[in-house]
Scaffold this motif. Sequence first.
Motif: not given
Length: 326
Positions: A117-128
């Motif tokens: 998931v490209a997380d715009y506000f957190n400046d991260q790629i989050k993986i689940y």
Amino acid sequence: MRKVLSIHTRKTILILNIVVLSTILLSACASPLPDNAITYQLKQTWGTKGKAQGEFNEPTGIALTPTEVFVSDARNRRVQVFDYNGRFLREFGNTGSKSAQLGRPMNLAIGDDKVFVADYFNDQIKIYTLEGNFIQAIGSAGDQPGQFNAPVGVDITDQGELIVADFYNQRIQQLKPDGSFIRQWGTTGKTGIWSGEFNYPTDVAISKAQRLYVADGYNDRVQVFDNSGKYSHKWGGLFGMNISGKKPGWFTTVTSIKVGADNNIYVADFYNDRVQIFTPKGKLLNVIKVESSGVQHSAIAVAVTADSHLFIVNHGKHEIQFWEKQ
């Protein structure tokens, strides 16, 4: 005696010549639909604006497994999961530890039984996991290699490497599975209209041949790089040079891109309220018009099933649409 034209007359002739030449160029760059264009029919929609399960607040991205639909529900800060008939199954990204929670999910990718998931506000790629269990977060805020300034798109190579559209940094980054930097396309923080330059890139897609397709958002075009990373070609508008428009094959802000199992390229043309389908070389195959809602625009993201049916995110109507290939 030869008549000398006045300055005003010469200027008028020059302007007329420019208009004629521009009209010829614009006509030449339009992409007519083929006579045997594959047609699609809208079969199902689900969702409305809200916070409950199955409701959305500005849905923005979409990705598929063979049986499930994953939707980034941006303003509700979650990913919702449905079966292909639109039945709600589960949600994630809005509970758990701070690192597991999403700020504003954008475009999604699925690979190696994981959701990226490209997380715009957190400046991260989050993986689940596919079940929604948090695995890790890649990146941090900044403009250094491996950092992001509002990531908005992501895809995964055959080697498990991440390709990320780094929106405000005006670049595409390639990272190892642990987030360490490999290389980038574009110049950090600098917009440009030339080949290999970007103007707020919004999404990426990797083909089976490991070619990279970039939704070059505000350049209103698609750029393509070969499996060695070298620039290959581009399309969209007049010479692919940051000229938007409504003609078939043109764009007004590209927001999502996918490569289908048929190897065709599926592009969300947001401000034109449509999805356009191309060959890998950029030849137009079809245009699917998506109904908008007032001043709100519609087709912000697209996903393709194995048999080339489409799921389209209608941003303005806060809904998901299923389009069946005829």
